[in-house]
Write an enzyme that holds these catalytic residues in place. Sequence first.
Site, short mmCIF file in Angstrom:
data_model
loop_
_atom_site.label_atom_id
_atom_site.label_comp_id
_atom_site.label_asym_id
_atom_site.label_seq_id
_atom_site.Cartn_x
_atom_site.Cartn_y
_atom_site.Cartn_z
N HIS A 1 0.79 -1.06 0.08
CA HIS A 1 -0.04 -0.03 0.12
C HIS A 1 1.05 1.16 0.18
O HIS A 1 1.34 1.76 1.14
CB HIS A 1 -1.08 -0.05 1.25
N HIS B 1 1.53 5.34 -2.26
CA HIS B 1 1.25 6.17 -3.01
C HIS B 1 2.30 6.55 -3.46
O HIS B 1 3.21 7.53 -2.96
CB HIS B 1 0.23 7.27 -2.24
N LEU B 2 2.66 6.45 -4.94
CA LEU B 2 3.78 7.05 -5.68
C LEU B 2 2.84 8.28 -6.32
O LEU B 2 1.64 8.07 -6.58
CB LEU B 2 4.26 6.25 -6.69
N ARG B 3 3.31 9.26 -6.59
CA ARG B 3 2.63 10.51 -6.86
C ARG B 3 2.77 10.87 -8.64
O ARG B 3 2.11 11.79 -9.15
CB ARG B 3 2.75 11.87 -6.20
N ASN C 1 -4.56 6.53 -7.28
CA ASN C 1 -5.15 8.05 -7.16
C ASN C 1 -4.10 8.93 -7.66
O ASN C 1 -3.54 9.92 -6.89
CB ASN C 1 -5.63 8.16 -5.82
N ASP D 1 -8.71 3.62 -2.96
CA ASP D 1 -8.15 4.11 -1.92
C ASP D 1 -8.00 5.48 -1.95
O ASP D 1 -7.57 6.28 -2.73
CB ASP D 1 -6.81 3.51 -1.46
N HIS E 1 -10.87 0.85 1.04
CA HIS E 1 -10.80 1.83 2.07
C HIS E 1 -12.10 2.02 2.76
O HIS E 1 -13.14 2.44 2.09
CB HIS E 1 -10.39 3.20 1.33
N ASP F 1 1.13 2.54 3.69
CA ASP F 1 0.19 3.79 3.22
C ASP F 1 0.97 5.02 2.99
O ASP F 1 0.52 6.12 3.44
CB ASP F 1 -1.01 3.71 4.46
N HIS G 1 3.37 14.30 0.90
CA HIS G 1 2.84 15.54 0.52
C HIS G 1 3.92 16.53 0.94
O HIS G 1 4.78 16.51 1.74
CB HIS G 1 1.61 15.80 1.52
#
Lengths: 430, 307
Positions: free
Chosen positions: A66, A68-70, A100, A158, A185, A311, A315
């Site tokens: 889990h 998040h690569l942006r 996402n 998610d 999620h 997760d 940011h």
Amino acid sequence: MYEYDMQKLLIKNGIVVDPLTKTEVKRDVYIEDGIIKDMPPKQKIGGVKTLDAENSIVFPGLIDMHVHLREPGYEYKETIKSGMEAAVAGGFTSICCMPNTNPVNDSKVVGSFLLDKSKSLNLINLFPIGAISKGLQGTSLANIGELKESGAVALSDDGNPVEDGALMGRALLYARTFDLPVISHSEDSKLRGKGVINEGAISERLGVVGIPSIAEEIGVARDVMLAGYYGANVHIAHVSTSGSVDIIKKAKQSGINVTCETCPHYFSLTENALLNYNADAKMNPPLRTEKDVEAIIKALYDGAIDAIASDHAPHSKDEKDATLDAAPFGIIGLQTSLPLTLRLFYGKKISLMQVAELMSFNPAKILKLGRRGSLQNGYIADITLVDIKKEWKFTENSIKSLSKNSPFIGEKFKGIATAVIVDGRLIEAN
Amino acid sequence: MSFNKKDLISIKDLSASDINYFIETAKEFKKISLKDIKKVPTLRGKTVVNIFYEPSTRTRSSFEIAQKRMSADSLSIAVSQSSVTKGESLKDTILNLEAMKPDAFVLRHSESGAAHFVSKWTKASVINAGDGINEHPTQCLLDIMTVIEEKKDVGSLKVAIIGDIYHSRVARSDIYGFSKLGADVYLYAPHSLLPRLIELKNVKIARNMEEAVKDADVIIMLRIQKERASYYFIPSIEEYRNFFQLTPELLSTASKRVMVLHPGPVNRDVEIAGSIINGGKTCIFKQVENGVAIRMACLYILLSYKK
């Protein structure tokens, strides 16, 4: 960071922790052409490079299911490359990226972009997770068969729950047609409302809107009931409350095919971390109470929780330098996931075998990642070497991620990944 | 042989020998359609009312032609020009028509159970020409007839039913009909469109298209409606086409003498490759031809029943 290209590699004298055979013994691991093999007779070994793993733990390659690569879309927060470098430093040989991005990974185009990029970087394995709903809008199914063909190993919306129960139910059924796991999620987003941290004494004291624990638990209950009713599988992401653990435990006992993960912050921190309005400790689900932390740790021990995932949610500094209301949800976690988990080992809460199960064997099984998660003959040579005695400090400078939003900066840890081996390729980690 | 029921509402009400009786009778009536003068006096003096609450090309014309060839007096109610548009209920509609002493109703309705409901309010025979997602018994009989004409023993066949099974009245009738005759029935669809709770001997859910089609003697393809995407049953027609279409390649893995059936209307190149139809590799028009004979047989058998 540098690499060796090797046909034959011998890892000598490490403590090998193998969840498949449930063995934890000092032995050598032999790799040929990217595959773990039984040791050949001595005289036949030629051209073998040796890696001394004395004093190291040899784990099957850690898998973070889990992340998040942006990229694409938010490269100022994280790129595939920077995320992978953070993953290597954290000891991961495989990461799974959530959809996402912008555009959302709900099509062959984005899926192929991710895999092509990953291939050209030639670092670690990237397994994309496709969207459940088109554009993550929660109003129609994404082209799930197409996503499977373009390399998705699972589906998830998610970041947000799939609010519509009918869409979620049919997604579970439709995904089963393609043998794709669905990662939920689980949350009642209306109950979350404008909440920013856990609803309780701390949110009262800080005077901010709280997120009730039942926002998560009602979502979890709905999703395990959908899976039970439709005879489908579901994997619950980022479990953070004692109540969610109870629901999942009961569901498992009644034969429902549910698995779940928690994140290191949910067993390492409580809502107290927010007392100084520190937005680096703001994530969704939010940090909970002492009682929840205890329940999560117990569930990691007794098997109610199957996996640990970071997760990882980068940011930028400017985004996180804000009030609790304004700052986005999420913390980075790739480099602190293993060290925080090792704290449980040192606290005698879980064994090294369980670390290997929670961070490698079970994720590989849940996502059907082929012959990964074990160090037995025939398995893919994805391996993580860990010096569990090494004491070190997590500093902002040591963060490989483009974002630095971690509440753990400045903390001391014991144990760090020294190297990872991916498909037989050795990559130095720290 | 004989049949001692007033109505034909569900295939579940028929025994294997009933099914064979309908088909044997239809084979006789089929000959009439091949003659120069296509009319017999069998149903002279009988009145049949066709009420189609849903659009229909094949079924409705097939019933009307069957009635004409058997010299029945028939009328078809155009629902859009009837008092139904003024809000008259199904019950009142039937009670009023009943007062005109018809001998049979042929009913197509969008609601499951409609034919069963109507049968309670009339002494006339009721033939279900399709009720909601429930059943379409005459389609099932004509499908079986089409198969029996070419394959002697239905009991030894592998019958694959592929497509939107959940919403298909044809599938529901065919599943019961073919399995009752002993065929091995394989169902395949996206799992969101499969019946999950079916409990019948000889009925299996295939794991994929390949398993469903491999060595099949009969393949029944079903229409997928665009609207299914709006209710999350499928993502899109494009994806359906890519993963659930009967293609020539797939078809080549079926039995050499495979029969491909489709109840129509067909979405060419969605559930079935247009080239399969263009190449004459389906039984679609034979099904339509047999439809008239089956409906003649149904009218004959039900109207000979002594109340």
